[in-house]
Design a protein around this motif. Structure first.
Motif, PDB file in Angstrom:
ATOM      1  N   PRO A   7       0.534  -1.120  -0.406  1.00  0.00           N
ATOM      2  CA  PRO A   7      -0.166  -0.029   0.077  1.00  0.00           C
ATOM      3  C   PRO A   7       0.457   1.394  -0.237  1.00  0.00           C
ATOM      4  O   PRO A   7       0.692   2.598  -0.576  1.00  0.00           O
ATOM      5  CB  PRO A   7      -0.602  -0.107   1.467  1.00  0.00           C
ATOM      6  N   TYR A   8       1.765   1.530   0.556  1.00  0.00           N
ATOM      7  CA  TYR A   8       3.294   2.334   0.798  1.00  0.00           C
ATOM      8  C   TYR A   8       3.766   2.939  -0.657  1.00  0.00           C
ATOM      9  O   TYR A   8       3.986   3.816  -0.504  1.00  0.00           O
ATOM     10  CB  TYR A   8       3.763   2.623   2.170  1.00  0.00           C
ATOM     11  N   GLN A   9       3.892   1.466  -1.715  1.00  0.00           N
ATOM     12  CA  GLN A   9       4.074   1.713  -2.646  1.00  0.00           C
ATOM     13  C   GLN A   9       3.277   2.584  -3.563  1.00  0.00           C
ATOM     14  O   GLN A   9       1.483   2.526  -3.614  1.00  0.00           O
ATOM     15  CB  GLN A   9       4.736   0.776  -3.683  1.00  0.00           C
ATOM     16  N   LYS A  10       3.635   3.450  -4.574  1.00  0.00           N
ATOM     17  CA  LYS A  10       2.616   3.793  -5.788  1.00  0.00           C
ATOM     18  C   LYS A  10       2.819   2.488  -6.942  1.00  0.00           C
ATOM     19  O   LYS A  10       4.236   1.515  -6.945  1.00  0.00           O
ATOM     20  CB  LYS A  10       3.277   5.163  -6.585  1.00  0.00           C
ATOM     21  N   ASN A  11       1.772   2.049  -7.444  1.00  0.00           N
ATOM     22  CA  ASN A  11       1.328   1.245  -8.782  1.00  0.00           C
ATOM     23  C   ASN A  11       1.370   2.164  -9.466  1.00  0.00           C
ATOM     24  O   ASN A  11       1.093   1.955 -10.754  1.00  0.00           O
ATOM     25  CB  ASN A  11      -0.395   0.882  -8.441  1.00  0.00           C
ATOM     26  N   ILE A  12       2.975   1.481  -9.952  1.00  0.00           N
ATOM     27  CA  ILE A  12       3.718   2.514 -11.217  1.00  0.00           C
ATOM     28  C   ILE A  12       3.431   1.257 -12.692  1.00  0.00           C
ATOM     29  O   ILE A  12       3.444   0.113 -12.379  1.00  0.00           O
ATOM     30  CB  ILE A  12       5.498   2.579 -10.811  1.00  0.00           C
ATOM     31  N   LYS A  13       3.155   2.372 -13.434  1.00  0.00           N
ATOM     32  CA  LYS A  13       2.441   0.899 -14.503  1.00  0.00           C
ATOM     33  C   LYS A  13       3.819   0.477 -15.542  1.00  0.00           C
ATOM     34  O   LYS A  13       3.586   1.061 -16.505  1.00  0.00           O
ATOM     35  CB  LYS A  13       1.527   1.259 -15.380  1.00  0.00           C
ATOM     36  N   HIS A  14       5.005   0.103 -14.719  1.00  0.00           N
ATOM     37  CA  HIS A  14       6.508  -0.316 -15.250  1.00  0.00           C
ATOM     38  C   HIS A  14       5.777  -1.549 -16.554  1.00  0.00           C
ATOM     39  O   HIS A  14       5.372  -1.975 -15.653  1.00  0.00           O
ATOM     40  CB  HIS A  14       7.454  -0.151 -14.568  1.00  0.00           C
ATOM     41  N   THR A  15       6.888  -1.276 -17.880  1.00  0.00           N
ATOM     42  CA  THR A  15       6.110  -2.267 -18.937  1.00  0.00           C
ATOM     43  C   THR A  15       7.806  -3.088 -18.693  1.00  0.00           C
ATOM     44  O   THR A  15       8.153  -2.371 -18.787  1.00  0.00           O
ATOM     45  CB  THR A  15       5.174  -2.455 -18.962  1.00  0.00           C
ATOM     46  N   PHE A  16       7.924  -4.510 -19.552  1.00  0.00           N
ATOM     47  CA  PHE A  16       9.037  -4.492 -20.741  1.00  0.00           C
ATOM     48  C   PHE A  16       9.255  -3.049 -21.855  1.00  0.00           C
ATOM     49  O   PHE A  16      10.433  -3.228 -22.189  1.00  0.00           O
ATOM     50  CB  PHE A  16       9.349  -5.744 -20.450  1.00  0.00           C
ATOM     51  N   ASN A  71       0.321 -14.885  -9.344  1.00  0.00           N
ATOM     52  CA  ASN A  71       0.278 -14.225  -7.524  1.00  0.00           C
ATOM     53  C   ASN A  71       1.239 -13.504  -7.498  1.00  0.00           C
ATOM     54  O   ASN A  71       2.579 -13.906  -7.431  1.00  0.00           O
ATOM     55  CB  ASN A  71      -0.023 -14.554  -6.261  1.00  0.00           C
ATOM     56  N   CYS A  72       1.758 -11.864  -7.505  1.00  0.00           N
ATOM     57  CA  CYS A  72       3.342 -11.414  -7.050  1.00  0.00           C
ATOM     58  C   CYS A  72       3.257 -10.292  -6.125  1.00  0.00           C
ATOM     59  O   CYS A  72       1.899 -10.010  -5.353  1.00  0.00           O
ATOM     60  CB  CYS A  72       3.307 -10.866  -8.457  1.00  0.00           C
ATOM     61  N   VAL A  73       3.887 -10.434  -5.099  1.00  0.00           N
ATOM     62  CA  VAL A  73       4.308  -9.260  -4.250  1.00  0.00           C
ATOM     63  C   VAL A  73       5.643  -8.181  -4.507  1.00  0.00           C
ATOM     64  O   VAL A  73       6.796  -9.186  -5.316  1.00  0.00           O
ATOM     65  CB  VAL A  73       4.179  -9.891  -2.982  1.00  0.00           C
ATOM     66  N   TYR A  74       5.807  -7.267  -4.347  1.00  0.00           N
ATOM     67  CA  TYR A  74       6.306  -6.253  -4.868  1.00  0.00           C
ATOM     68  C   TYR A  74       6.947  -5.745  -3.175  1.00  0.00           C
ATOM     69  O   TYR A  74       6.057  -5.553  -2.284  1.00  0.00           O
ATOM     70  CB  TYR A  74       6.439  -5.053  -5.996  1.00  0.00           C
ATOM     71  N   PHE A  75       8.428  -5.318  -2.262  1.00  0.00           N
ATOM     72  CA  PHE A  75       8.501  -5.103  -1.773  1.00  0.00           C
ATOM     73  C   PHE A  75      10.263  -4.732  -1.255  1.00  0.00           C
ATOM     74  O   PHE A  75      10.976  -5.077  -1.562  1.00  0.00           O
ATOM     75  CB  PHE A  75       8.681  -5.989  -0.630  1.00  0.00           C
ATOM     76  N   PRO A  76      10.316  -3.078  -1.769  1.00  0.00           N
ATOM     77  CA  PRO A  76      11.123  -2.262  -1.599  1.00  0.00           C
ATOM     78  C   PRO A  76      11.743  -2.190  -0.227  1.00  0.00           C
ATOM     79  O   PRO A  76      11.162  -1.749   0.634  1.00  0.00           O
ATOM     80  CB  PRO A  76      11.077  -1.027  -2.480  1.00  0.00           C
ATOM     81  N   LEU A  77      13.148  -2.190  -0.423  1.00  0.00           N
ATOM     82  CA  LEU A  77      13.616  -2.066   1.133  1.00  0.00           C
ATOM     83  C   LEU A  77      14.201  -1.357   1.436  1.00  0.00           C
ATOM     84  O   LEU A  77      14.847  -0.664   2.804  1.00  0.00           O
ATOM     85  CB  LEU A  77      15.015  -3.161   1.093  1.00  0.00           C
ATOM     86  N   LYS A  81      13.194   0.223   7.640  1.00  0.00           N
ATOM     87  CA  LYS A  81      13.595   0.026   9.240  1.00  0.00           C
ATOM     88  C   LYS A  81      12.345   0.960   9.982  1.00  0.00           C
ATOM     89  O   LYS A  81      12.193   0.583  11.053  1.00  0.00           O
ATOM     90  CB  LYS A  81      13.921   1.165   9.555  1.00  0.00           C
ATOM     91  N   ASN A  82      11.185   0.793   9.118  1.00  0.00           N
ATOM     92  CA  ASN A  82       9.518   1.088   9.257  1.00  0.00           C
ATOM     93  C   ASN A  82       8.945  -0.279   9.528  1.00  0.00           C
ATOM     94  O   ASN A  82       7.411  -0.045  10.067  1.00  0.00           O
ATOM     95  CB  ASN A  82       8.979   2.027   8.332  1.00  0.00           C
ATOM     96  N   PHE A  83       8.988  -1.127   9.929  1.00  0.00           N
ATOM     97  CA  PHE A  83       8.769  -2.542   9.177  1.00  0.00           C
ATOM     98  C   PHE A  83       9.474  -2.964  10.132  1.00  0.00           C
ATOM     99  O   PHE A  83      10.846  -3.098  10.557  1.00  0.00           O
ATOM    100  CB  PHE A  83       8.633  -3.298   7.603  1.00  0.00           C
ATOM    101  N   LYS A  84       8.589  -4.432  10.543  1.00  0.00           N
ATOM    102  CA  LYS A  84       9.186  -5.406  11.625  1.00  0.00           C
ATOM    103  C   LYS A  84       9.719  -6.665  10.401  1.00  0.00           C
ATOM    104  O   LYS A  84       9.027  -6.691   9.307  1.00  0.00           O
ATOM    105  CB  LYS A  84       8.338  -5.760  12.230  1.00  0.00           C
TER     106      LYS A  84
END
Length: 229
Positions: A7-16, A71-77, A81-84
């Motif tokens: 949710p805290y990330q913008k759903n940027i419509k990048h494609t190949f 089913n895909c998940v994207y997570f930037p690290l 530090k804002n997460f556990k």
């Protein structure tokens, strides 16, 4: 939903398709991502400089496989530090896991260990994971050697930054896609006058484009200096 962008990330419509490159190594990276389900390797490690397009590739992978009912998940690290670190729990249930900015957690024992456990779970479940990092594994910055060893089992690529010709295509595409009222000669002017990476140039085009729309006037090189100061 087949694709989860946290949710805290913008759903940027990048494609190949809108990842512009003429570099053979970058083209090979895209081909490997597109064929990750046709190969034995379950994970890919992509590293390279800032603004080389690593995040674009991960978003593109999520969009590409989301359309294929994966089913895909994207997570930037970078904001880890804002997460556990237990946020990784259950990620192995996704078909594809995309972890951006992996080097952000290098040296953090708890996060390195959690990632090691996640990677093992993904491999055992025969799912797929793609990492990006600004650092080569050869620099030996990961403290948990089991994690470094496990990552090195997969495919490792260095992504190359766009040259001026590719930067020009990227910026032109943004102007046309957003219908910004900007003269296209502004792009060549910026590439000659501005010593900036592609991310900074994109931000500048958006700033200029939004200004052009607000005043309903075409921006040319003659009045550009008043905007980019």
């Amino acid at each position: 939903m087949n694709q989860l962008i946290l949710p805290y990330q913008k759903n940027i419509k990048h494609t190949f398709d809108n990842f512009f490159t003429d570099n053979n190594n970058n083209i090979q990276i895209i081909d490997c991502i597109k064929n990750i389900y046709n190969q034995k390797n379950n994970h890919i490690y992509i590293w390279g400089d800032r603004s080389s397009g690593k995040s674009h590739l991960l978003h593109s992978a999520c969009n590409y496989y989301g359309e294929k009912n994966k089913n895909c998940v994207y997570f930037p690290l970078n904001d880890y530090k804002n997460f556990k670190c237990d946020i990784f729990n259950g990620f192995e249930e996704y078909d594809l896991v995309c972890i951006d900015n992996l080097d952000s957690i290098y040296g953090d024992k708890e996060w390195e260990y959690s990632l090691f456990i996640l990677l093992n779970r993904i491999l055992n479940a025969e799912k797929k994971i793609i990492f990006t990092s600004s650092l080569s594994l050869a620099l030996d910055r990961i403290h948990l050697k089991d994690l470094q060893s496990r990552i090195s089992w997969g495919l490792i690529f260095m992504i190359n930054k766009p040259n001026d010709d590719i930067k020009e295509k990227i910026l032109k595409n943004i102007i046309l896609e957003k219908e910004y009222n900007i003269s296209l000669d502004v792009i060549k002017y910026l590439l000659k006058k501005e010593d900036r990476d592609i991310t900074s140039l994109i931000d500048l085009i958006h700033k200029t484009g939004n200004y052009s729309l607000s005043i309903n006037k075409k921006i040319s090189t003659k009045n550009l200096n008043n905007i980019i100061k």
